[in-house]
Design a protein around this motif. Structure first.
Motif, PDB file in Angstrom:
ATOM      1  N   TYR A 184     131.723  17.806 -15.491  1.00 42.31           N
ATOM      2  CA  TYR A 184     130.615  18.707 -15.191  1.00 42.31           C
ATOM      3  C   TYR A 184     130.064  19.271 -16.498  1.00 42.31           C
ATOM      4  O   TYR A 184     130.828  19.736 -17.353  1.00 42.31           O
ATOM      5  N   ASP A 223     126.412  29.903 -16.344  1.00 43.30           N
ATOM      6  CA  ASP A 223     127.539  29.454 -15.523  1.00 43.30           C
ATOM      7  C   ASP A 223     128.771  30.296 -15.794  1.00 43.30           C
ATOM      8  O   ASP A 223     129.015  30.749 -16.922  1.00 43.30           O
ATOM      9  N   ILE A 270     130.851  28.166 -10.657  1.00 42.43           N
ATOM     10  CA  ILE A 270     131.077  26.717 -10.591  1.00 42.43           C
ATOM     11  C   ILE A 270     131.979  26.371  -9.426  1.00 42.43           C
ATOM     12  O   ILE A 270     131.724  25.426  -8.661  1.00 42.43           O
TER      13      ILE A 270
END
Length: 930
Positions: A152, A158, A163
């Protein structure tokens, strides 16, 4: 995740808690302390949304509503956080509430808070105690190879929490991500350590069951030539009014070659516009998939193929043992969204098709983009503005004095074509100073030196010039004809005083400019149409021979040396424009001698000995071969479509004296009846604008748009709706922003008039609204323009000479100068000022003739002088003064007026009319007995 740049979890938690407290407790505290109780507006206030009490109430209602929705969003997010499940309720401001609550929650626990968070320090210490480094690394490597995973790419903002929530279905599974990445060296070379931030662009390993987020390729539209945002919105979204959403999505976005969308009315072919998610194409796609879904509802692979884009045919296949079992979308992805890839290699995606690079000169200050399509140099706009000024001067000079019985009305002006109007507006806006009047503009533009270069186009926001002498340029491709039109018309704006000569075969001229060019040829000096291509070549040959002889006579080596040595023998720049698909051997031979003689040629086709350019549909040179290859590579050429070229050509012809056939229709402006009560406000527009309230002047010089709004409404007594007002005052602004400006200007106008009014007039609106229409209240505002129109109407309907004379005297007393003297509004000059000036002078001339008829010659002279002061270039007014002075024996004064008139005509390069010549001859005729 960062909290507006804070780089530490504790600081992020403190900032988020402070912001949440301030929003939940601070806003109601301020509102209850300073704005309670609320004064509700009356029904009369609601009739005018611009009233301060209405705006204040709406703002308070908006703030309270937003706070209530935010408080509900916070409550919903708190419940979801406690239950460790994402709430299905969706409210406004929920994203902000979730952001603040997540920041506080994540910052309270070590690994969740850090956007590049890892296991707690104690866990790291416990893992490494008593174990050699090499053993730890070996064990980590074995764990990494033994566990299946997907990769990823970390995106901005983030966190491990977000996530895990997006891709693992449970935010508490952030611990699984930590365990999978434990001991890994990140992309920046640093180990996965506690307390640091996740770096955007770095790679994380996620568990094999990580799911992919829904990713849909944004719908885009490539702009074609002639398209508008309204048309694109109507075609792709179903409603033209949704063009604002397209503009909002794409405003300021870089387009090919660096151009940007800044004006909803200016689009360049080839631009790629992002479309909103919901529209006609989306609905079509959904309906198609709904029809195809039942056949494959049991097949998960086919379910995954359903998207909002085109239907994708999915071929079933057996997954490789190295691929994960997680579902994968089959449609494209957005580059700015998270990207998950399998640990096994994948074939690269098919590259997106390349679109041709469009013209990018729209952002340059050197060019003008036309609404009909087309791009021209700003200097070309100046040439068209001079032609328009010359047209107005010709019409006023030709005006004949009306008879005593002729009705006088303000006439509806001839509408300007969009391209011509845009060019004149660009010329006006180019100068910060006030634009000159017509006489100054025309007389200052007079030159005798021939042009030596051709304005070809633009590259990297800079103009590209080509030498005219020896030019041998051939254009081919879909955009060639538009570029030829631009070259020819640009030179036609410079043909005064024999500066330029252009030769075109009649067949080619009709192909480029239409059949009407043959009717305009007598009023286009410098343009010569030949019957055939061969005749054009013969004329070029004659010019070569003639010019070689002139150079020999003056012992000059070339045309440039001759022009410097003999300014009185300038020789115009000569250009041949022809269509010749495969070149012409004899023309090539002639052009080899053209450089030293001031001749050049442009043609559509190919030139074996010159420079040949391939011009695409966006008028950009894609291929070039020949001597000018370096100068023309990657140039966007100036261009004009047929309609715009035809309107400009007609304007140049009228500027050179061609009479127009526009039917003269009276405007007959309806004015409100005279007020029966005293009006506190007096607004004078005939001359320098002034406003006074009960005799006290009101200064609106610092409220320029308020004054412009007042002038506009005075010119439309019946009123205008808001959209019409904004179109006049803010034509380049987006509708919503223009609406805000309108209400601000209306508020400024009302405030200025109320502040100067008596206490009992403080609640007067002065500008009333009826439905959607705004108009000046005639019972409170006296406008001299309305009284002037009423006087003209009384003069038209008068049945007796004395009644007509009285009405015209009233009109003369009201006229103190031109309409809005000193105001420089485009719409005022183009649509109102000159029609009213012409009607005023005709009324004054009629009044002077009536006074002459009754023997009041001195009063007639005063009226004629008033007409001459209003427009000194109107020959009929000056002619009347000279004629009357001559008949009274005041020849010295008459001759002084005649010399002044002759000087102005000489500055314009024109001769007096036949009627004026007759009066001047009578003036200079020897008197009997002298």
């Amino acid at each position: 995740m960062t909290m507006y740049g804070l780089r530490h979890p504790l600081l992020a938690r403190t900032a988020a808690g402070t912001a949440l407290t301030a929003l939940l407790a601070g806003i109601p505290t301020i509102l209850l302390t300073y704005f309670w109780p609320i004064d509700l507006p009356t029904l009369d206030d609601l009739a005018t949304p611009g009233e301060p009490i209405v705006i204040k109430t709406l703002l308070l209602a908006t703030v309270w509503t937003c706070w209530t929705l935010f408080a509900l969003a916070v409550a919903v997010e708190l419940v979801g956080t406690v239950r460790a499940r994402r709430s299905q309720v969706r409210l406004p401001f929920q994203r902000l509430a979730a952001y603040l609550i997540t920041t506080i929650t994540v910052a309270a626990t070590a690994p969740i808070a850090a956007p590049r968070a890892l296991i707690p320090a104690a866990a790291v210490a416990a893992t490494s105690t008593g174990v050699p480094d090499q053993a730890v690394a070996t064990e980590a490597h074995r764990a990494e190879t033994a566990k299946p995973y997907v990769t990823y790419e970390v995106q901005p903002r983030d966190t491990l929490w977000t996530i895990a929530e997006k891709h693992l279905g449970d935010p508490m599974r952030y611990r699984d991500i930590i365990a999978l990445n434990q001991g890994r060296t990140m992309d920046d070379g640093q180990p996965f350590a506690q307390g640091e931030w996740l770096q955007p662009g770095s790679t994380l390993h996620l568990p094999a069951d990580a799911r992919h987020p829904e990713q849909t390729r944004p719908r885009t539209h490539t702009v074609a030539s002639g398209e508008t945002l309204w048309g694109i919105s109507k075609q792709r979204l179903g409603k033209g009014i949704r063009y604002k959403k397209i503009f909002k999505l794409n405003k300021g976005r870089p387009q090919p070659a660096g151009a940007r969308l800044t004006d909803p009315d200016v689009l360049q072919p080839g631009w790629r516009l992002i479309l909103p998610k919901h529209g006609r194409d989306t609905q079509k796609a959904k309906s198609v998939h709904r029809r195809t879904l039942p056949q494959h509802a049991a097949d998960p692979a086919h379910r995954r193929a359903i998207s909002l884009g085109p239907v994708v045919k999915v071929e079933p296949r057996q997954p490789s043992h190295r691929e994960t079992a997680s579902p994968r979308p089959t449609t494209g992805t957005v580059p700015s969204r998270p990207v998950i890839t399998s640990s096994s290699p994948r074939p690269p995606a098919e590259p997106a098709p390349q679109t041709p690079r469009p013209a990018t000169a729209a952002t340059s200050s050197e060019v003008v983009i036309l609404p009909q399509g087309g791009m021209m140099a700003l200097s070309f706009a100046a040439g068209v503005a001079v032609a328009l000024a010359a047209t107005r001067l010709h019409r006023r000079r030709r005006l004949t004095a009306p008879t005593i019985d002729e009705p006088v009305s303000v006439l509806v002006p001839e509408p300007q074509p969009p391209a011509v109007r845009a060019l004149e507006r660009a010329h006006r806006s180019d100068s910060e100073a006030a634009p000159p009047d017509d006489f100054e503009l025309v007389s200052a533009a007079f030159e005798i030196e021939p042009p030596i270069t051709l304005k070809a186009g633009i590259r990297d926001d800079g103009p590209v010039h080509l030498p005219l002498s020896g030019l041998n340029l051939a254009l081919t491709g879909p955009g060639a004809d538009d570029c030829i039109r631009a070259i020819v018309l640009d030179l036609l704006t410079q043909t005064d005083a024999y500066r330029t000569s252009i030769i075109i075969p009649a067949q080619d001229a009709e192909r480029w400019f239409g059949d009407t060019i043959t009717a305009l040829i007598d009023h286009l000096p410098g343009l010569r149409l030949t019957a055939t291509f061969e005749e054009a070549i013969n004329h070029l040959e004659e010019q070569l021979v003639s010019r070689r002889g002139i150079l020999q006579d003056y012992e000059s080596d070339d045309i440039h040396q001759l022009r410097q040595a003999e300014p009185g023998e300038p020789l115009p720049a000569l250009l041949l424009a022809v269509s010749c698909s495969d070149g012409h051997p004899y023309l090539d031979t002639l052009l080899t001698m053209a450089a030293r003689l001031g001749l050049g040629a442009v043609l559509t086709g190919r030139s074996p000995s010159g420079t040949t350019c391939e011009v695409d549909q966006y008028h950009r040179i894609t291929e070039v071969a020949g001597p000018l290859g370096k100068e023309l590579r990657d140039v966007t050429l100036f261009h004009l479509p047929p309609d715009a070229a035809a309107s400009v050509l007609h304007t140049l012809a009228t500027g050179n004296g061609m009479p127009t056939e526009h039917p003269e229709q009276p405007a007959n402006l309806p004015v409100p009846p005279p007020s029966t009560t005293p009006q506190p406000v007096r607004f004078t527009l005939l001359g320098e604008p002034t406003i006074d309230v009960h005799g006290t002047p009101v200064d609106l010089s610092r409220r320029t748009k308020a004054l412009e709004l007042f002038v506009l409404l005075a010119l439309h007594p019946k009123g205008l709706d808001r959209e019409e007002i904004c179109e006049h005052l803010w034509p380049d602004l987006e509708e919503t922003l223009a609406g805000y400006r309108f209400h601000a200007a209306l508020k400024d106008l009302r405030t200025a008039l109320r502040d100067a009014s008596a206490p009992n007039d403080r609640k007067t609106h002065f500008v009333e609204r009826s439905g959607k229409t705004y108009r000046i209240e005639p019972q409170h505002v006296d406008v001299d323009l309305w009284a002037f129109h009423q006087a003209l109407a009384d003069a038209r309907t008068a049945t007796k000479e004395q009644a007509k004379l009285t009405a015209l005297e009233t009109a003369a007393s009201l006229c103190r100068g031109q309409l809005g003297q000193g105001l420089k509004y485009d719409w005022l000059d183009q649509d109102h000022r000159w029609p009213l000036t012409i009607a005023t002078i005709k009324a004054l001339l009629q009044l002077g003739a009536l006074h002459e008829h009754t023997g009041q010659n001195e009063r007639a002279l005063e009226i004629y002088d008033q007409a001459c002061a209003l427009d000194p270039d109107m020959e009929s007014a000056t002619r009347s003064v000279i004629r009357l002075l001559t008949s009274l024996g005041r020849t010295d004064e008459a001759r002084r007026r005649a010399r002044h008139l002759q000087a102005r005509l000489n500055a314009l390069g024109v001769v007096p009319s036949r009627q004026t010549e007759a009066v001047l001859q009578q003036l200079h005729k020897p008197r009997v007995g002298h």
